[in-house]
Design a protein around this motif. Structure first.
Motif, PDB file in Angstrom:
ATOM      1  N   THR A   8       0.966  -1.141  -0.307  1.00 58.93           N
ATOM      2  CA  THR A   8      -0.275  -0.503   0.296  1.00 58.93           C
ATOM      3  C   THR A   8       1.083   1.160  -0.242  1.00 58.93           C
ATOM      4  O   THR A   8       2.305   1.131   0.076  1.00 58.93           O
ATOM      5  CB  THR A   8      -0.931   0.406   1.227  1.00 58.93           C
ATOM      6  OG1 THR A   8       0.383  -0.020   2.371  1.00 58.93           O
ATOM      7  CG2 THR A   8      -1.560  -1.317   1.181  1.00 58.93           C
ATOM      8  N   PRO A   9       0.370   2.677  -0.246  1.00 62.94           N
ATOM      9  CA  PRO A   9       1.406   3.557  -0.472  1.00 62.94           C
ATOM     10  C   PRO A   9       1.855   3.807   1.383  1.00 62.94           C
ATOM     11  O   PRO A   9       2.947   4.013   1.225  1.00 62.94           O
ATOM     12  CB  PRO A   9       0.440   4.372  -1.427  1.00 62.94           C
ATOM     13  CG  PRO A   9      -0.977   4.181  -1.677  1.00 62.94           C
ATOM     14  CD  PRO A   9      -0.599   2.624  -1.194  1.00 62.94           C
ATOM     15  N   ILE A 115       4.346   6.632  -3.714  1.00 67.58           N
ATOM     16  CA  ILE A 115       3.113   6.057  -3.887  1.00 67.58           C
ATOM     17  C   ILE A 115       3.786   5.886  -5.356  1.00 67.58           C
ATOM     18  O   ILE A 115       3.060   5.360  -5.721  1.00 67.58           O
ATOM     19  CB  ILE A 115       2.337   7.239  -3.531  1.00 67.58           C
ATOM     20  CG1 ILE A 115       2.201   8.201  -2.190  1.00 67.58           C
ATOM     21  CG2 ILE A 115       0.823   7.408  -4.375  1.00 67.58           C
ATOM     22  CD1 ILE A 115       1.923   9.539  -1.875  1.00 67.58           C
ATOM     23  N   TYR A 119       1.679   2.229  -7.191  1.00 70.94           N
ATOM     24  CA  TYR A 119       1.003   2.230  -7.955  1.00 70.94           C
ATOM     25  C   TYR A 119       1.186   1.035  -9.486  1.00 70.94           C
ATOM     26  O   TYR A 119       0.789   1.803 -10.373  1.00 70.94           O
ATOM     27  CB  TYR A 119       0.312   4.117  -8.623  1.00 70.94           C
ATOM     28  CG  TYR A 119      -1.044   4.071  -8.360  1.00 70.94           C
ATOM     29  CD1 TYR A 119      -2.045   4.235  -7.701  1.00 70.94           C
ATOM     30  CD2 TYR A 119      -0.617   4.596  -6.474  1.00 70.94           C
ATOM     31  CE1 TYR A 119      -2.896   4.479  -7.499  1.00 70.94           C
ATOM     32  CE2 TYR A 119      -1.609   4.760  -5.506  1.00 70.94           C
ATOM     33  CZ  TYR A 119      -3.517   4.986  -6.173  1.00 70.94           C
ATOM     34  OH  TYR A 119      -3.851   5.289  -5.340  1.00 70.94           O
ATOM     35  N   GLU A 377      -2.331   9.888  -3.949  1.00 73.95           N
ATOM     36  CA  GLU A 377      -2.979   8.477  -4.916  1.00 73.95           C
ATOM     37  C   GLU A 377      -3.892   9.448  -5.616  1.00 73.95           C
ATOM     38  O   GLU A 377      -4.409   8.575  -6.421  1.00 73.95           O
ATOM     39  CB  GLU A 377      -3.268   8.213  -3.390  1.00 73.95           C
ATOM     40  CG  GLU A 377      -2.964   7.943  -2.935  1.00 73.95           C
ATOM     41  CD  GLU A 377      -3.098   6.737  -1.599  1.00 73.95           C
ATOM     42  OE1 GLU A 377      -4.402   5.524  -1.657  1.00 73.95           O
ATOM     43  OE2 GLU A 377      -2.788   6.635  -0.545  1.00 73.95           O
TER      44      GLU A 377
END
Length: 392
Positions: A8-9, A115, A119, A377
Motif C-alpha cells: 500500500t502507499p 506512492i 501504483y 493517490e
C-alpha cells in the motif's frame, strides 16, 4: 517467477523512510529494494552510478520505452541530516499522530516516490498505451548532482518525454517556475602579525567583511529591481551569507577567513551576473590594497553547487496535462530549487507537483498530512487511467 510484491502507499512510505539515505551515506540499499520490487512485476531497471559506485540513480519504464511522449515521475532518494535536531521519535521510522506521518523524508520527498511505486501494478494493468518512466536520483540535497548523468542517459537512449513531473513537496499544486541557486566558498588569505602592528599585517577578516558588505549592497540592488512577473516570494533575487570562520586569537591579526554564501536568482535573470560582479570587485578593488602590504595575499572563490531555475512555459501541453491530473486551474511559482530546471535545460518540459509542504522539509519532526497522501493517490490514479487510454 516469484509473486509480485504488493505494498500500500502507506507501507511503501514506511519502507523507503526506513533507509537512512542521508546525502553523505550510500543510497544503494534503497535502490536494491526498488530494483527487486520492480523486478517482481517484470519491470527491468537500470542504474546510473557515481564514480566510486557508492550511490546510484535508478531508471525504469512501465510500458514500451521506445514509445514517444511518455510521462516521467522524478524524485530524489537522499535526505538531509538529522544530527543535532531534536526529534520526538526515530527519524527513520514512521509514527502516525493527529492525521500526520512523521519521519525524515516524509515530505521531502519519499512519499511521492513511494506512492508512485505503490501504483506500479495499476500503471501496468491492461498494458499502458503510453509509458510511465520512474527516475530516482541521488545527491539532490547537495547540489542536484546525481540527476545530471541520468538526464544525459535519458536524452541518449529514449524518445523525448511529454513531461517530467518532479514530485517535490508542493501541496499537490502545479509549479511551473522556481528560482535558481548558486553557492560558493570564498577564502581570504592575509598576513598574520601582532595586533599592535596593524599596519604590517593584512587582516583576512577585515577584507572578508568588505566582500560581504559588497554582497549586501548587491542584495539591496536585487531587491530594488524586484520581480517583473510578480509571482515569487520574496519577489526578487536573494543573497545570503550562511557561515563565516576566521582568526585564531584576539591579539593576532587573522591570516585566514572563509565564508559560505549563495544567491537564488529569478529564472529570467542572468545567473552569472552576481558572481561576475563579486569577482571583479575582489580582483580590482580589494586585492590590490591587500597586496600593497603583502604580495602573497589571496582571495579565492570556488563554486559549491549550481542549479538552474525553472521558467514558466505557459500553454505547454505537458503542463496542461499535469494541471488536469492535479485538478488545478493555475500554476504556481516557488522560491526553492529543484531538479526540474535541469530537465528543462535539456529541453524536456517539466513541472513540480508532489505531496507535502515545503515548510516541513529539513526540520526535526518532519511530517506529511495524510490528506496530502490521499490527494497524491488520487493524482496517480488519474495518471494510471490516462496512460491506459481511459478518460480522466
Amino acid at each position: 517467477m516469484a509473486s509480485p510484491q504488493i505494498f500500500t502507499p502507506r507501507e511503501m512510505i514506511e519502507k523507503l523512510v526506513s533507509f537512512d539515505t542521508t546525502s553523505h551515506l550510500s543510497n544503494l540499499a534503497l535502490i536494491e529494494f526498488v530494483e527487486s520490487y520492480l523486478a517482481s512485476h517484470g519491470v527491468p531497471s537500470r542504474r546510473v552510478t557515481n564514480e566510486d559506485g557508492t550511490k546510484a540513480n535508478l531508471f525504469a519504464t512501465l510500458g514500451d520505452e521506445t514509445e514517444p511522449g511518455g510521462i516521467v515521475l522524478s524524485g530524489h532518494t537522499d535526505v538531509v541530516p538529522v544530527e543535532g535536531q531534536d526529534w520526538s521519535s526515530d527519524p527513520f521510522g514512521i509514527v502516525e499522530k493527529d492525521g500526520r506521518l512523521f519521519g525524515r523524508g516524509t515530505s521531502d520527498m519519499k512519499s511521492f516516490i513511494a506512492i508512485a511505486l505503490a501504483y506500479v501494478p495499476k500503471f501496468l494493468k491492461g498494458g499502458p498505451k503510453m509509458p510511465v518512466h520512474l527516475a530516482l536520483s541521488y545527491d539532490e540535497e547537495v547540489g542536484c548532482l546525481g540527476v545530471r548523468p541520468m538526464i544525459e542517459s535519458i536524452i541518449r537512449t529514449m524518445p523525448r518525454p511529454q513531461v517530467v513531473i518532479v514530485g517535490e513537496p508542493s501541496s499537490m499544486k502545479v509549479v511551473n517556475a522556481h528560482k535558481g541557486i548558486q553557492s560558493y566558498t570564498t577564502k581570504v588569505t592575509g598576513l598574520e602579525f601582532h595586533s599592535s602592528q596593524t599596519h604590517l599585517g593584512v587582516s583576512a577578516i577585515q577584507y572578508a567583511v568588505e566582500l560581504i558588505s559588497f554582497l549586501m549592497t548587491l542584495a539591496t540592488e536585487m531587491r530594488e529591481r524586484g520581480d517583473a512577473s510578480g509571482r515569487f516570494s520574496p519577489p526578487y533575487t536573494t543573497i545570503n551569507v550562511g557561515t563565516i570562520r576566521g582568526g585564531t586569537a584576539l591579539n593576532i591579526i587573522p591570516k585566514s577567513c572563509s565564508f559560505l554564501w549563495e544567491y537564488r536568482s529569478l529564472p529570467d535573470a542572468d545567473p552569472s551576473e552576481i558572481i561576475s560582479r563579486f569577482n571583479a570587485y575582489a580582483e580590482e578593488e580589494v586585492l590590490p590594497r591587500m597586496r600593497a602590504v603583502f604580495p602573497g595575499a589571496k582571495i579565492e572563490t570556488v563554486a559549491r553547487a549550481q542549479s538552474p531555475g525553472l521558467a514558466a512555459l505557459d500553454g505547454d501541453p505537458g503542463e496542461t496535462l499535469v494541471m488536469k491530473l492535479a485538478q488545478c486551474n493555475s500554476a504556481e511559482a516557488v522560491s526553492y530549487n529543484t531538479e526540474a530546471g535541469l530537465f528543462q535545460l535539456a529541453d524536456i518540459p517539466t513541472v513540480v507537483c508532489g505531496p507535502g509542504d515545503i515548510a516541513q522539509a529539513h526540520k526535526p519532526d518532519e511530517f506529511i498530512e495524510l490528506s496530502q497522501i490521499a490527494e497524491c493517490e488520487t493524482f496517480m490514479g488519474r495518471l494510471a487511467d490516462f496512460v491506459s487510454g481511459r478518460p480522466i
